[in-house]
Design a protein around this motif. Sequence first.
Motif, PDB file in Angstrom:
ATOM      1  N   THR A   1      25.888  18.196 -28.467  1.00 32.42           N
ATOM      2  CA  THR A   1      26.920  17.176 -28.641  1.00 32.42           C
ATOM      3  C   THR A   1      28.289  17.800 -28.856  1.00 32.42           C
ATOM      4  OG1 THR A   1      27.373  15.078 -29.773  1.00 32.42           O
ATOM      5  CG2 THR A   1      26.636  16.938 -31.146  1.00 32.42           C
TER       6      THR A   1
ATOM      7  N   THR B   1      25.935  15.857 -24.367  1.00 34.39           N
ATOM      8  CA  THR B   1      25.829  14.549 -25.025  1.00 34.39           C
ATOM      9  C   THR B   1      26.996  14.378 -25.988  1.00 34.39           C
ATOM     10  OG1 THR B   1      24.322  15.572 -26.628  1.00 34.39           O
ATOM     11  CG2 THR B   1      23.317  14.392 -24.794  1.00 34.39           C
TER      12      THR B   1
ATOM     13  N   HIS C   1      20.191   7.694 -20.853  1.00 39.38           N
ATOM     14  CA  HIS C   1      21.593   8.055 -21.071  1.00 39.38           C
ATOM     15  C   HIS C   1      22.394   6.926 -21.714  1.00 39.38           C
ATOM     16  CE1 HIS C   1      20.501  11.397 -18.594  1.00 39.38           C
ATOM     17  NE2 HIS C   1      20.281  10.614 -17.542  1.00 39.38           N
TER      18      HIS C   1
ATOM     19  N   ARG D   1      27.186  11.584 -28.911  1.00 43.48           N
ATOM     20  CA  ARG D   1      26.132  11.373 -29.898  1.00 43.48           C
ATOM     21  C   ARG D   1      26.494  11.865 -31.294  1.00 43.48           C
ATOM     22  NH1 ARG D   1      20.334  11.627 -26.722  1.00 43.48           N
ATOM     23  NH2 ARG D   1      21.086  10.649 -24.788  1.00 43.48           N
TER      24      ARG D   1
ATOM     25  N   ASP E   1      24.989   7.752 -24.119  1.00 44.57           N
ATOM     26  CA  ASP E   1      26.051   8.640 -23.664  1.00 44.57           C
ATOM     27  C   ASP E   1      27.220   7.897 -23.020  1.00 44.57           C
ATOM     28  OD1 ASP E   1      24.655  10.985 -24.455  1.00 44.57           O
ATOM     29  OD2 ASP E   1      23.369  10.756 -22.710  1.00 44.57           O
TER      30      ASP E   1
END
Length: 509
Positions: free
Chosen positions: A418, A328, A373, A331, A376
């Motif tokens: 992340t 991710t 998502h 994020r 993302d």
Amino acid sequence: MDESRDMRSRPQALTPGPEIKTTGGVVRGITTHDVHTWRGVPYAAPPVDDLRLRAPQPVVPWEGARDGSRYGPVPIQERIGEFIGAGRHTPMGEDCLTLNVSAPSTPSDEPRPVMVWFYGGAFVVGASSAPTYRGYDVVRRGECLLVTVNYRLGALGYLDFSGYGTPERPIESNLGLRDQIAALEWVRDNIAAFGGDPGQVTVFGESAGAISVTTLMATPAAHGLFHRAIAESSAPGMVFGQERARGWAAGFVSALGADDDPLRGLTTATPDELLAAARILRETIGDQPGTIPTAPVVDGDLLPESPLDAFEGGRAVDVPLIIGTNDTEGRLFELPRMRMDVLVSEERASQMFALTQPELRDQVLAAYEGTAHRKDLGGDYMFWYPSVRVMQAHRGPVWAYRYDLTTPVLNLMGVRATHGMELYAVFGLVDSGAARVLTALGGRRHLRALSERIQADWVHFARHGTPAGHWPTYDTDTRLTKIFDRTDRVESDPRRERRLAWQGFRGYD
């Protein structure tokens, strides 16, 4: 900061280390945690006064033995913390072109492989002296040498002011990239004296450091200076054309108040004035979402074409490559002090498509809208999909990965695995203060085990040119990708639907 603290060991005292002769002179090292280390070693002349905004020049020789127990000043940057760059009391200055060498204290009959690290920080923050990158674990585990490199940042390293130069006072472009090449030339010429093998050099980096890696692979002047490459969360598309770059340079000159005499303003401004102008520039480029003004530039000289074009045209150096991203990526940039609006704002994402390839907007957004998502999109735009383009185009062997390991604290924060999270595993930071916070509700045992595995892969790659564990190479038929998690696995073409949605996207020029 405790200079003697290793992330997995009890504190140990610093003791005198060997003296090594380099092209600049003799450097006296120190020994700690079974590692010899030489800090603050110059690899080029100080880029100050008449050498500000100039390509790096040969190192200035010194007399006697230079003290290698202290890190050199960090490049000019905002003070946002020691974890990746400069804390409140960190020495800072333009005389920053130094590197650090660490080697096992045990002798070896054979030259050891060399790993050269380039730090991240969006080309505006970062330092080779950050505790994150000490790398004692990597050195001991891999029986290798670790070199961490300072390179110029921000306006002094990555804005293209070459149009303001004159024959009497030239200014070169891509200064930070030139610094990295100069450091690799220093490694070629000097690392054997430290016990390293100049024919077995791996470059690796994260974020801006990984952009540096993929850019160096497309830079002819760097070819032959390294033999393997690892790119952790590269954004290979964050390299821009000269027209756009010179527009940003003009905006910086205006912010500096130097429109009447740009050359004088650029060469005489204080570091604080340069940083203030950079802040103004960042606030005034809102009409180009998804770009960063401090980035390598396709100048037709050092960098003749964009890295993605070089990879897709078969002109990037074909060394073995490990490349991947985190689950991710984007994020992290939702957090208050990290916010990058193109990564979290649908309006800004739409504007980005309008400026690049509007015909793909609906196709791409449809792959995210109404799904888990959605957050993302920006991370996929900046990091993941451009890295996929490198994976599928590179002519040398490729091992692709995705880093998925998260913790309950990261889940509560909403960021999961992340941007930057793999650094804890790569550098063995399991017992660092930050890692203890991130694993306060659980997950440290899994992080420690993954650190063992990922370090084994990285150092085996540096030594042999292949990862250590079960990890098939990537190709466009199967797209096999290693997923680093509590239990590692290999997946074929992960995120296929999202990949197909982005297919054909090329981004800014």
